[in-house]
Scaffold this active site. Structure first.
Site, PDB file in Angstrom:
ATOM      1  N   LYS A  23      29.382  85.348   2.271  1.00 36.24           N
ATOM      2  CA  LYS A  23      28.326  86.356   2.093  1.00 36.24           C
ATOM      3  C   LYS A  23      27.904  86.584   0.636  1.00 36.24           C
ATOM      4  O   LYS A  23      27.391  87.641   0.281  1.00 36.24           O
ATOM      5  CB  LYS A  23      28.700  87.699   2.746  1.00 36.24           C
ATOM      6  CG  LYS A  23      29.158  87.609   4.180  1.00 36.24           C
ATOM      7  CD  LYS A  23      28.376  86.625   5.024  1.00 36.24           C
ATOM      8  CE  LYS A  23      26.977  87.075   5.392  1.00 36.24           C
ATOM      9  NZ  LYS A  23      26.298  85.979   6.186  1.00 36.24           N
ATOM     10  N   CYS A  24      28.142  85.578  -0.186  1.00 31.51           N
ATOM     11  CA  CYS A  24      27.745  85.690  -1.593  1.00 31.51           C
ATOM     12  C   CYS A  24      26.450  84.940  -1.883  1.00 31.51           C
ATOM     13  O   CYS A  24      26.047  84.817  -3.043  1.00 31.51           O
ATOM     14  CB  CYS A  24      28.848  85.153  -2.497  1.00 31.51           C
ATOM     15  SG  CYS A  24      30.236  86.283  -2.621  1.00 31.51           S
TER      16      CYS A  24
ATOM     17  N   ARG B 204      29.163  87.465  -5.966  1.00 33.21           N
ATOM     18  CA  ARG B 204      28.220  88.567  -5.740  1.00 33.21           C
ATOM     19  C   ARG B 204      28.940  89.901  -5.914  1.00 33.21           C
ATOM     20  O   ARG B 204      30.170  89.969  -5.752  1.00 33.21           O
ATOM     21  CB  ARG B 204      27.695  88.443  -4.299  1.00 33.21           C
ATOM     22  CG  ARG B 204      26.544  89.346  -3.972  1.00 33.21           C
ATOM     23  CD  ARG B 204      26.108  89.141  -2.526  1.00 33.21           C
ATOM     24  NE  ARG B 204      24.871  89.847  -2.266  1.00 33.21           N
ATOM     25  CZ  ARG B 204      24.312  89.970  -1.066  1.00 33.21           C
ATOM     26  NH1 ARG B 204      24.871  89.408  -0.008  1.00 33.21           N
ATOM     27  NH2 ARG B 204      23.188  90.644  -0.922  1.00 33.21           N
TER      28      ARG B 204
ATOM     29  N   HIS C  90      34.195  77.606   1.339  1.00 34.62           N
ATOM     30  CA  HIS C  90      34.495  79.008   1.024  1.00 34.62           C
ATOM     31  C   HIS C  90      35.909  79.118   0.454  1.00 34.62           C
ATOM     32  O   HIS C  90      36.393  80.211   0.206  1.00 34.62           O
ATOM     33  CB  HIS C  90      34.439  79.868   2.292  1.00 34.62           C
ATOM     34  CG  HIS C  90      33.052  80.208   2.752  1.00 34.62           C
ATOM     35  ND1 HIS C  90      32.021  80.501   1.889  1.00 34.62           N
ATOM     36  CD2 HIS C  90      32.528  80.339   4.005  1.00 34.62           C
ATOM     37  CE1 HIS C  90      30.938  80.784   2.582  1.00 34.62           C
ATOM     38  NE2 HIS C  90      31.211  80.678   3.867  1.00 34.62           N
TER      39      HIS C  90
ATOM     40  N   THR D 198      25.671  81.756  -0.104  1.00 36.04           N
ATOM     41  CA  THR D 198      25.937  80.333   0.139  1.00 36.04           C
ATOM     42  C   THR D 198      24.669  79.609   0.603  1.00 36.04           C
ATOM     43  O   THR D 198      24.349  78.520   0.120  1.00 36.04           O
ATOM     44  CB  THR D 198      27.009  80.187   1.246  1.00 36.04           C
ATOM     45  OG1 THR D 198      28.000  81.190   1.054  1.00 36.04           O
ATOM     46  CG2 THR D 198      27.625  78.818   1.247  1.00 36.04           C
ATOM     47  N   THR D 199      23.977  80.208   1.556  1.00 44.66           N
ATOM     48  CA  THR D 199      22.792  79.587   2.148  1.00 44.66           C
ATOM     49  C   THR D 199      21.737  79.335   1.060  1.00 44.66           C
ATOM     50  O   THR D 199      21.112  78.269   1.015  1.00 44.66           O
ATOM     51  CB  THR D 199      22.210  80.533   3.229  1.00 44.66           C
ATOM     52  OG1 THR D 199      23.287  81.019   4.034  1.00 44.66           O
ATOM     53  CG2 THR D 199      21.196  79.838   4.095  1.00 44.66           C
ATOM     54  N   TRP D 200      21.576  80.293   0.201  1.00 40.32           N
ATOM     55  CA  TRP D 200      20.598  80.186  -0.897  1.00 40.32           C
ATOM     56  C   TRP D 200      21.011  79.078  -1.871  1.00 40.32           C
ATOM     57  O   TRP D 200      20.194  78.227  -2.236  1.00 40.32           O
ATOM     58  CB  TRP D 200      20.543  81.537  -1.611  1.00 40.32           C
ATOM     59  CG  TRP D 200      19.456  81.708  -2.618  1.00 40.32           C
ATOM     60  CD1 TRP D 200      18.315  80.952  -2.750  1.00 40.32           C
ATOM     61  CD2 TRP D 200      19.404  82.703  -3.641  1.00 40.32           C
ATOM     62  NE1 TRP D 200      17.561  81.428  -3.784  1.00 40.32           N
ATOM     63  CE2 TRP D 200      18.207  82.506  -4.340  1.00 40.32           C
ATOM     64  CE3 TRP D 200      20.244  83.759  -4.019  1.00 40.32           C
ATOM     65  CZ2 TRP D 200      17.836  83.326  -5.413  1.00 40.32           C
ATOM     66  CZ3 TRP D 200      19.869  84.579  -5.077  1.00 40.32           C
ATOM     67  CH2 TRP D 200      18.683  84.356  -5.764  1.00 40.32           C
TER      68      TRP D 200
HETATM   69  P1  A3P Z   1      22.492  90.286   2.970  1.00 37.33           P
HETATM   70  O1  A3P Z   1      23.364  90.373   4.178  1.00 37.33           O
HETATM   71  O2  A3P Z   1      22.873  91.281   1.923  1.00 37.33           O
HETATM   72  O3  A3P Z   1      21.043  90.316   3.291  1.00 37.33           O
HETATM   73  P2  A3P Z   1      25.855  83.642   2.797  1.00 37.33           P
HETATM   74  O4  A3P Z   1      24.751  82.667   2.768  1.00 37.33           O
HETATM   75  O5  A3P Z   1      26.960  83.346   1.818  1.00 37.33           O
HETATM   76  O6  A3P Z   1      26.342  83.905   4.177  1.00 37.33           O
HETATM   77  O7  A3P Z   1      25.271  85.013   2.242  1.00 37.33           O
HETATM   78  C1  A3P Z   1      24.390  85.746   3.036  1.00 37.33           C
HETATM   79  C2  A3P Z   1      23.614  86.698   2.170  1.00 37.33           C
HETATM   80  O8  A3P Z   1      22.660  85.966   1.388  1.00 37.33           O
HETATM   81  C3  A3P Z   1      22.817  87.653   3.029  1.00 37.33           C
HETATM   82  O9  A3P Z   1      22.754  88.871   2.285  1.00 37.33           O
HETATM   83  C4  A3P Z   1      21.474  86.934   3.125  1.00 37.33           C
HETATM   84  O10 A3P Z   1      20.413  87.779   3.484  1.00 37.33           O
HETATM   85  C5  A3P Z   1      21.353  86.404   1.706  1.00 37.33           C
HETATM   86  N1  A3P Z   1      20.439  85.252   1.602  1.00 37.33           N
HETATM   87  C6  A3P Z   1      20.267  84.250   2.483  1.00 37.33           C
HETATM   88  N2  A3P Z   1      19.333  83.389   2.041  1.00 37.33           N
HETATM   89  C7  A3P Z   1      18.913  83.860   0.855  1.00 37.33           C
HETATM   90  C8  A3P Z   1      17.927  83.408  -0.094  1.00 37.33           C
HETATM   91  N3  A3P Z   1      17.215  82.313   0.115  1.00 37.33           N
HETATM   92  N4  A3P Z   1      17.756  84.140  -1.210  1.00 37.33           N
HETATM   93  C9  A3P Z   1      18.484  85.271  -1.436  1.00 37.33           C
HETATM   94  N5  A3P Z   1      19.409  85.757  -0.570  1.00 37.33           N
HETATM   95  C10 A3P Z   1      19.629  85.052   0.564  1.00 37.33           C
END
Ligand code: A3P
Length: 323
Positions: free
Chosen positions: A71-72, A158, A137, A74-76
């Site tokens: 949840k930091c 984060r 992770h 990762t996807t981004w």
């Molecule tokens: P929130 O739940 O605060 O919205 P991970 O990818 O590590 O699981 O992290 C998920 C967090 O990154 C979520 O935060 C999600 O909304 C946010 N996130 C996903 N894609 C993103 C992007 N392209 N840019 C910024 N934040 C993003």
């Protein structure tokens, strides 16, 4: 025959893992018992997965690892790194066939330990041509190869309060059958008992390594990246050995990467609003919630925030890492 050998090997690993996990400290409180593996709390399934993956992973000297605590962002980070590295074959500029338009970032950059490697062979990673872009992770101490055998590691952390809120929503959505109140999650998180936690140790491992080997480990913060995405994309490209040229910069290539990988853009794509991540097996929409910095303020009391801030400050004291 090969299939039979593979199955026998798996059964061997499975039995070995059973006896290994039985000797690990264990605790209940989340959705299933967690085990403490070399200082890191992992769910039962993830503990087995990591144990199955580690001996079977074949590191390559040019592997690039994107490492994050869950949840930091990762996807981004996966979207950004994939786009930056592959921009000569897949330009980000208004292309209609960029892989990110039809694939969730997690399907483009595989995890080492996900899907559960005791069920899904890690050998799929052997088939990826070099240089591989992989993710994990895992804390530094549990990486299957040391930074000396890896090309580069990009770590994204984060603000811990936002991590907890994001994680709580994630679990609430993925496991609606498990009722974990936010207050309870908060207490467990503060105790350092959380998925892949304690979060501070996770951060510190990579933070310290980034100070020792800055050419090997790039340490980034979600909050800073959100404030100045262009600066960070350039930094990322430089670190990955593919800096933007003056010509690219002058025609706005960096801003195109930022736009392509932005929260709003990725969230709006049908693959992410309706699709399912093949590798993780969850709805892609789960990965895009608010994408905001500071959403913790909508979920924590002032006292809760102060408590977690104090713990974070104490845990990170003297390291130079602050939030
Ligand atoms: P929130 O739940 O605060 O919205 P991970 O990818 O590590 O699981 O992290 C998920 C967090 O990154 C979520 O935060 C999600 O909304 C946010 N996130 C996903 N894609 C993103 C992007 N392209 N840019 C910024 N934040 C993003």
């Amino acid at each position: 025959m090969a299939q039979e050998q593979a199955e026998t090997k798996y059964m061997g690993i499975e039995q070995e893992n059973e006896s290994l996990t039985s000797s690990l400290p264990t605790r209940e409180g989340w959705w299933e018992p967690f085990f403490l593996l070399q200082g890191c709390w992992l769910s039962t399934k993830m503990t087995r997965s990591v144990m199955a993956m580690k001996p079977q992973f074949h590191p390559r000297h040019d592997d690039i690892i994107l490492a994050t605590h869950p949840k930091c962002g990762t996807t981004w980070l996966k979207a950004l790194a994939f786009t930056v590295i592959n921009r000569s074959t897949h330009p980000a500029v208004a292309s209609y066939d960029h892989p990110l338009l039809s694939h969730n970032p997690h399907d483009l950059v595989p995890y080492l330990e996900i899907p559960f490697r005791d069920l899904h062979p890690v050998t799929e990673l052997d088939e990826i041509p070099s240089p591989r872009l992989l993710s994990t992770h895992l804390p530094l101490t549990l990486l299957p190869s040391s930074t000396s055998t890896l090309s580069r590691v990009v770590y994204l952390c984060r603000e811990p309060k936002d991590v907890l809120v994001s994680f709580w929503y994630h679990i609430k959505t993925v496991r609606p059958d498990i009722l974990i109140e936010f207050d309870r999650s908060f207490e467990l998180f503060c105790e350092g008992f959380s998925f892949y936690g304690p979060v501070w140790e996770h951060y510190l491992g990579y933070w310290k390594q980034s100070k020792i080997e800055p050419e090997k480990v790039l340490f980034l913060k979600y909050d800073e990246m959100a404030a100045e995405p262009t600066k960070h994309v350039k930094m990322l490209a430089e670190f990955l050995g593919v800096p933007f040229t003056d010509e690219e910069e002058s025609r706005g290539a960096v801003e195109e990467v930022v736009r392509l990988c932005s929260f709003q853009h990725l969230k709006s794509l049908p693959v992410n609003s309706q699709g399912v991540t093949e590798r993780i097996g969850t709805d892609n929409s789960l990965l895009f919630r608010t994408g905001k910095v500071g959403d913790w303020a909508n979920h924590m009391t002032v006292e809760m925030a102060q408590k977690l801030d104090c713990i974070t400050e104490e845990k990170l004291r003297g390291s130079g890492l602050t939030f």
